[in-house]
Design an enzyme around this catalytic site. Structure first.
Site, PDB file in Angstrom:
ATOM      1  N   LYS A  55      16.535  21.654 -10.772  1.00 43.09           N
ATOM      2  CA  LYS A  55      15.811  20.428 -11.119  1.00 43.09           C
ATOM      3  C   LYS A  55      16.656  19.397 -11.868  1.00 43.09           C
ATOM      4  O   LYS A  55      17.445  19.734 -12.733  1.00 43.09           O
ATOM      5  CB  LYS A  55      14.596  20.761 -11.997  1.00 43.09           C
ATOM      6  CG  LYS A  55      13.467  21.443 -11.283  1.00 43.09           C
ATOM      7  CD  LYS A  55      12.776  20.594 -10.226  1.00 43.09           C
ATOM      8  CE  LYS A  55      11.897  19.530 -10.814  1.00 43.09           C
ATOM      9  NZ  LYS A  55      10.726  20.094 -11.473  1.00 43.09           N
TER      10      LYS A  55
ATOM     11  N   GLU B 284       9.854   8.625 -16.988  1.00 44.09           N
ATOM     12  CA  GLU B 284       8.503   9.166 -17.208  1.00 44.09           C
ATOM     13  C   GLU B 284       8.012   8.857 -18.626  1.00 44.09           C
ATOM     14  O   GLU B 284       6.846   8.512 -18.837  1.00 44.09           O
ATOM     15  CB  GLU B 284       8.500  10.678 -16.990  1.00 44.09           C
ATOM     16  CG  GLU B 284       8.641  11.049 -15.531  1.00 44.09           C
ATOM     17  CD  GLU B 284       8.839  12.546 -15.352  1.00 44.09           C
ATOM     18  OE1 GLU B 284       8.048  13.150 -14.633  1.00 44.09           O
ATOM     19  OE2 GLU B 284       9.787  13.109 -15.923  1.00 44.09           O
TER      20      GLU B 284
ATOM     21  N   SER C 100      15.442  21.578 -15.989  1.00 46.03           N
ATOM     22  CA  SER C 100      14.285  22.414 -16.240  1.00 46.03           C
ATOM     23  C   SER C 100      14.771  23.729 -16.837  1.00 46.03           C
ATOM     24  O   SER C 100      15.818  24.252 -16.442  1.00 46.03           O
ATOM     25  CB  SER C 100      13.549  22.672 -14.923  1.00 46.03           C
ATOM     26  OG  SER C 100      12.789  23.854 -15.019  1.00 46.03           O
TER      27      SER C 100
ATOM     28  N   HIS D  86       0.829  -1.220   0.000  1.00 45.39           N
ATOM     29  CA  HIS D  86       0.000   0.000   0.000  1.00 45.39           C
ATOM     30  C   HIS D  86       0.862   1.268   0.000  1.00 45.39           C
ATOM     31  O   HIS D  86       0.446   2.304   0.521  1.00 45.39           O
ATOM     32  CB  HIS D  86      -0.939   0.045   1.213  1.00 45.39           C
ATOM     33  CG  HIS D  86      -1.708  -1.224   1.413  1.00 45.39           C
ATOM     34  ND1 HIS D  86      -2.922  -1.471   0.828  1.00 45.39           N
ATOM     35  CD2 HIS D  86      -1.398  -2.335   2.124  1.00 45.39           C
ATOM     36  CE1 HIS D  86      -3.348  -2.672   1.184  1.00 45.39           C
ATOM     37  NE2 HIS D  86      -2.432  -3.233   1.961  1.00 45.39           N
TER      38      HIS D  86
END
Ligand code: ARG
Length: 465
Positions: free
Chosen positions: A283, A290, A277, A156
């Site tokens: 970043k 992704e 970024s 979970h």
């Protein structure tokens, strides 16, 4: 554009109809397979006395030349032919004259396209098989390096019990082994020759389909001509396999994304595989993981495409089947691209062992060990679970951990607790105690490693036979 079938028509095809109807812009990539199939067909026709030796040689040499010229970029696909089959045949007739028109004896584009797509799929499955195999090898080498790298295991997405990074990676070894085996299985059904089915009902010529199968290395032939030209189950199965591979890559990627985040800091993706970024200088983004996660949707889309095309399609060939190719090509291209980069990214990840271990000390990951300790002292598991639960509650209310509760505090809940409780709940001992095969203890992971190394050597010589 003059059509192969134009004689019974009173006027030429509208340009708009031809543009809409044509598949050349995407089936051009089948040219190698189309020519390979045609050469085998011509050889078989000559073996059967349907073509003379000279005719066969003329046709085969012409086809080889066309293949070479396409490879070299001397023939361009920039034209409005209906499809790759028409394209190759027209060039052949242009090159060798009337004899070229004999090639299509005992053949239809319906069985021809079914053949080309099977040849393409067969070859792509071989490449895919090798890619999955190398990924498994990369994983196994990481497993060997991280047998003692302790990390939290989750259920979970809550910290549950300590495991190791090797144990975690071994889970993906099993998934990709299944993917590999599925590919071998699908391959058996792809590796069947449809040629000779004609348009739908074979033909009157004395052809030898087993000969063609042998020439093209097919294990068998399709036994019903209607099925041969209209079956695309093999595409559905293939894209299902591809979808499962993507599902596994996507779950893996999701974890990589999470673990590389500031929140977890379990791993660091190598700079060569991260992006920045344009706005926020600090970043480092896990774009590759992704994109793989995102591209999974695209492959699932292809699966839905082919399933929907096939639904309700009457026997035998229908032009709907022309729509089978782009989804198949795209699914293979996508999975191929993902499998090319994913192992590199994985291999270069830096594992933050301290963070992983530290995370095991917060969140009562050894609460089950408290219960198991009491079970070993003769208490039924259900009661032991309850006692452990009370200890956890006590810790939470008193800002303590199971490791720094005193023996007296433990004894409030059971007289059976002794000094050895601290040994039993030590995170490293907790992992070491899970020696059952399939578990995280070093010796359990090593047992599985031996099995998997044998799997590697048993399979290394035979991808898609
Ligand atoms: N381009 C077609 C396809 O991909 C080839 C078969 C055409 N057959 C026909 N009867 N029109 O399916």
């Amino acid at each position: 554009m003059e059509q192969l079938w134009g004689s019974g028509f009173s006027k030429p095809l509208n340009k708009s109809t031809n543009d809409f109807n044509s598949s050349l812009r995407f089936d051009k990539r089948l040219y190698k397979f189309d020519i390979q199939g045609s050469i085998a067909h011509a050889v078989m026709l000559s073996c059967q006395g349907i073509l003379t030796e000279d005719e066969k040689n003329l046709i085969c040499n012409g086809l080889e030349e066309i293949l070479h010229e396409i490879d070299e970029g001397k023939i361009s696909f920039d034209c409005d032919f209906e499809d790759i089959h028409t394209f190759v045949e027209k060039f052949l007739v242009e090159k060798i004259g009337e004899t070229g028109k004999k090639l299509h004896t005992a053949r239809s584009r319906n069985d021809q396209v079914a053949l080309d797509v099977r040849l393409y799929t067969r070859s792509e499955l071989q490449t895919l098989s090798e890619q999955i195999f190398s990924l498994i090898k990369v994983l196994l080498s990481l497993v060997k390096q991280h047998k003692e790298t302790i990390m939290p295991g989750y259920t979970h997405l809550q910290r549950a019990q300590p495991i190791t990074y090797a144990h975690y990676l071994s889970a993906y070894v099993e998934m990709f082994k299944r993917d590999y085996e599925r590919i071998q299985d699908v391959y058996k059904r792809v590796n069947i020759l449809p040629l000779g089915a004609g348009a739908l009902a074979t033909g009157p010529h004395n052809i030898d389909r087993y000969k063609t199968a042998e020439l093209l290395n097919f294990a068998d032939i399709c036994l019903n001509s209607l099925d041969a030209v209209s079956d695309r189950d093999f595409i559905v199965e293939t894209i299902s396999c591809l979808s499962l591979i993507m599902m596994h890559l996507s779950r893996f990627s999701e974890e990589i994304i999470m673990w590389a985040s500031k929140e977890f800091q379990f791993i660091k993706i190598d700079d060569g595989y991260s992006t920045g970024s344009s706005l926020m200088p600090q970043k480092k983004n896990p774009d590759i993981a992704e994109l793989i996660r995102g591209k999974t949707g695209r492959v699932y889309g292809s699966l839905m495409t082919i399933l929907t095309i096939m639904k309700s399609l009457p026997l035998a060939y229908n032009k709907d089947l022309q729509e089978d190719k782009e989804c198949l090509f795209d699914a293979f291209d996508t999975v191929n691209a993902c499998l090319s980069i994913f192992p590199e990214m994985l291999e270069t990840i830096t594992v933050n062992k301290d963070k992983m271990l530290k995370a095991c000390y917060e969140g009562f990951l050894n609460a089950t060990d408290v219960a198991d300790y009491l079970v070993k002292k003769g208490i039924p598991f259900r009661n032991a679970h309850e006692i452990s639960g009370k200890c956890v509650k006590y810790c939470t209310e008193n800002d303590k951990t199971l490791d720094n509760m005193t023996l007296d505090e433990y004894k409030q809940y059971s007289e059976l607790f002794e000094q050895d409780i601290y040994q039993a709940i030590d995170i490293k001992n907790s992992v070491a105690s899970r020696k059952v095969i399939g578990g995280p203890a070093v010796e359990a992971v090593e047992k599985v490693l031996i099995i998997n190394e044998k799997w590697i050597s048993d399979n290394s010589e035979k991808h898609c036979e």
